[in-house]
Design a protein around this motif. Sequence first.
Motif, PDB file in Angstrom:
ATOM      1  N   ASP A 191       0.606  -1.192   0.119  1.00 41.42           N
ATOM      2  CA  ASP A 191      -0.003  -0.317  -0.083  1.00 41.42           C
ATOM      3  C   ASP A 191       0.647   1.299   0.109  1.00 41.42           C
ATOM      4  N   ILE A 192       1.823   1.136   0.900  1.00 44.22           N
ATOM      5  CA  ILE A 192       2.637   2.626   1.039  1.00 44.22           C
ATOM      6  C   ILE A 192       3.673   2.538  -0.005  1.00 44.22           C
ATOM      7  N   ALA A 193       4.454   1.692  -0.537  1.00 47.47           N
ATOM      8  CA  ALA A 193       5.511   1.527  -1.141  1.00 47.47           C
ATOM      9  C   ALA A 193       5.161   1.217  -2.816  1.00 47.47           C
ATOM     10  N   ALA A 194       4.136   0.610  -3.064  1.00 51.93           N
ATOM     11  CA  ALA A 194       3.976   0.312  -4.504  1.00 51.93           C
ATOM     12  C   ALA A 194       2.778   1.277  -5.095  1.00 51.93           C
ATOM     13  N   ILE A 195       1.471   0.917  -4.810  1.00 55.57           N
ATOM     14  CA  ILE A 195       0.550   2.043  -5.325  1.00 55.57           C
ATOM     15  C   ILE A 195       0.601   3.369  -4.828  1.00 55.57           C
ATOM     16  N   GLY A 196       1.014   3.663  -3.543  1.00 56.65           N
ATOM     17  CA  GLY A 196       1.024   4.686  -2.907  1.00 56.65           C
ATOM     18  C   GLY A 196       2.664   5.389  -2.695  1.00 56.65           C
ATOM     19  N   GLY A 197       3.429   4.785  -3.495  1.00 57.45           N
ATOM     20  CA  GLY A 197       4.782   5.048  -3.498  1.00 57.45           C
ATOM     21  C   GLY A 197       4.904   6.851  -3.992  1.00 57.45           C
ATOM     22  N   ASN A 198       4.155   7.334  -4.724  1.00 55.49           N
ATOM     23  CA  ASN A 198       4.141   8.606  -5.075  1.00 55.49           C
ATOM     24  C   ASN A 198       3.771   9.655  -3.739  1.00 55.49           C
ATOM     25  N   HIS A 199       2.729   9.113  -3.177  1.00 61.48           N
ATOM     26  CA  HIS A 199       2.286   9.942  -2.154  1.00 61.48           C
ATOM     27  C   HIS A 199       3.293   9.823  -0.858  1.00 61.48           C
ATOM     28  N   PHE A 200       4.022   8.682  -1.034  1.00 65.33           N
ATOM     29  CA  PHE A 200       4.888   8.445   0.174  1.00 65.33           C
ATOM     30  C   PHE A 200       6.203   9.502  -0.072  1.00 65.33           C
ATOM     31  N   ILE A 201       6.629   9.399  -1.092  1.00 59.61           N
ATOM     32  CA  ILE A 201       7.999  10.106  -1.437  1.00 59.61           C
ATOM     33  C   ILE A 201       7.557  11.763  -1.315  1.00 59.61           C
ATOM     34  N   HIS A 202       6.209  11.876  -1.731  1.00 59.45           N
ATOM     35  CA  HIS A 202       6.070  13.536  -1.947  1.00 59.45           C
ATOM     36  C   HIS A 202       5.638  14.140  -0.351  1.00 59.45           C
ATOM     37  N   ALA A 203       5.316  13.234   0.350  1.00 59.95           N
ATOM     38  CA  ALA A 203       4.936  13.701   1.810  1.00 59.95           C
ATOM     39  C   ALA A 203       6.233  13.580   2.673  1.00 59.95           C
ATOM     40  N   ALA A 204       7.204  13.002   2.186  1.00 60.85           N
ATOM     41  CA  ALA A 204       8.440  13.110   2.845  1.00 60.85           C
ATOM     42  C   ALA A 204       9.091  14.287   2.635  1.00 60.85           C
ATOM     43  N   ARG A 205       9.110  14.616   1.122  1.00 61.18           N
ATOM     44  CA  ARG A 205       9.838  15.514   0.508  1.00 61.18           C
ATOM     45  C   ARG A 205       9.226  16.970   1.091  1.00 61.18           C
ATOM     46  N   ARG A 206       7.961  16.792   1.371  1.00 64.20           N
ATOM     47  CA  ARG A 206       7.427  18.276   2.032  1.00 64.20           C
ATOM     48  C   ARG A 206       7.272  18.281   3.619  1.00 64.20           C
ATOM     49  N   ASN A 207       7.838  17.138   3.991  1.00 64.45           N
ATOM     50  CA  ASN A 207       8.185  16.874   5.459  1.00 64.45           C
ATOM     51  C   ASN A 207       6.889  17.416   6.241  1.00 64.45           C
ATOM     52  N   MET A 208       5.688  16.353   5.858  1.00 68.13           N
ATOM     53  CA  MET A 208       4.471  16.616   6.498  1.00 68.13           C
ATOM     54  C   MET A 208       4.448  16.067   7.906  1.00 68.13           C
TER      55      MET A 208
END
Lengths: 101, 301
Positions: B118-135
């Motif tokens: 869920d986090i690394a495959a289909i949600g991988g893009n949300h994961f890296i961008h939330a990390a980039r923004r430091n949410m």
Amino acid sequence: MAYWRAPLDLKKVEVPHGDIHINIEHCKGCNFCVEYCPREVLEMSVEFNRKGYHYPNVLKEGACVNCNLCEMICPEFSIFVLEGKTRHPEADEVIKGKEKS
Amino acid sequence: MSKTAEQILSDELLIPQPKEPLAHPMEGYLRTDRLPHIWCSTCGIGTVITAFIAGLQKSGLERDKVGVVSGIGCSGRAAGYLQLDSFHSTHGRAIAFATGVALGNPDMKVAVISGDGDIAAIGGNHFIHAARRNMNLAIICINNFNYAMTGGQAGPTTPESANASTAPYGAYEYPFNLPFLAESSGAVYVARWTSLHVRRVTNAIAEALVKPGFSFIEVIAPCPTLYARRNRLGSGLDLMRFYHDNAVIDHNADTRDIDIEYQKKIVVGKFVDKEKPTFLENKDAVLSAKLGDKYIPYKGA
């Protein structure tokens, strides 16, 4: 841990004690609590619960030291330990050769 | 008093009845009417949920200041079992939903409990961008190396040469190294543990919940029904013994070197713990510098 004589401060030492409670109907027989109990207090039952799993039984009553590892590692929220009365260990329990197996 | 049908049945079959009506200490955090849960015997997810509740108690946060969002998959059910403000979202979008909750409630800490698929495959893009923004999110990724709920398909973390239902001759894709992905995307707290390290996972969750910014905890959990069965690794208990013998704690390890290879040593530890302004802090700082009094920071409803 066993000593060759009773330590002089034996009367000052307090051993924590935990009361083990098991909700056998939630247990799925994973064996984690039996495997990882540092005092080997638990054993798997011969009987089945309603879902057909073996569940843990308390093998050594009074040997639990309330470390809560079984409660933490249980994936089913079915075993928990409540803090009981602390007690002073008897001399027989700590002297080498006399300790209970 | 007349007996119920269930009591008569259990008396006949001599099924022992639970003696103690005492409540589990974590019962207040669980939707007990949903228990026992759906997870298989010897699955590691239940242990992680116990560690989450213990970590939440340890962190000292108020219950209504914590939210839990999960996606789809075995570990996605976590939100349904926790008696908190919890949300079971669509596949891969747990971090996207959690971002919305965190922005709408700036004083709330949102935890995402979901799986590797869920986090690394289909949600991988949300994961890296939330990390980039430091949410301001705490991500707890329960990694069981395959898509377990749908039948054990190979996923983004399936180690090379491991068997999966879509890789019957062994997986030949390179897997993700999740702590490295999180660190390079900008996470401020990165840790990896296995579900055997219950106390460490508890401490990591307690630290991540009070840390402002994007924290990421990967928890490796046994999947007895699919990953272990297809690879002839025994039960979840055998995998726990494997973690006991093969997990190496190294807090200073470089996240580039901690790839997981099939049935080899697993490097665990707390790899990153640094301070960085969060998304909302940066936004407030930049906009109030540019707009002055015209800018009113959003403090929640």
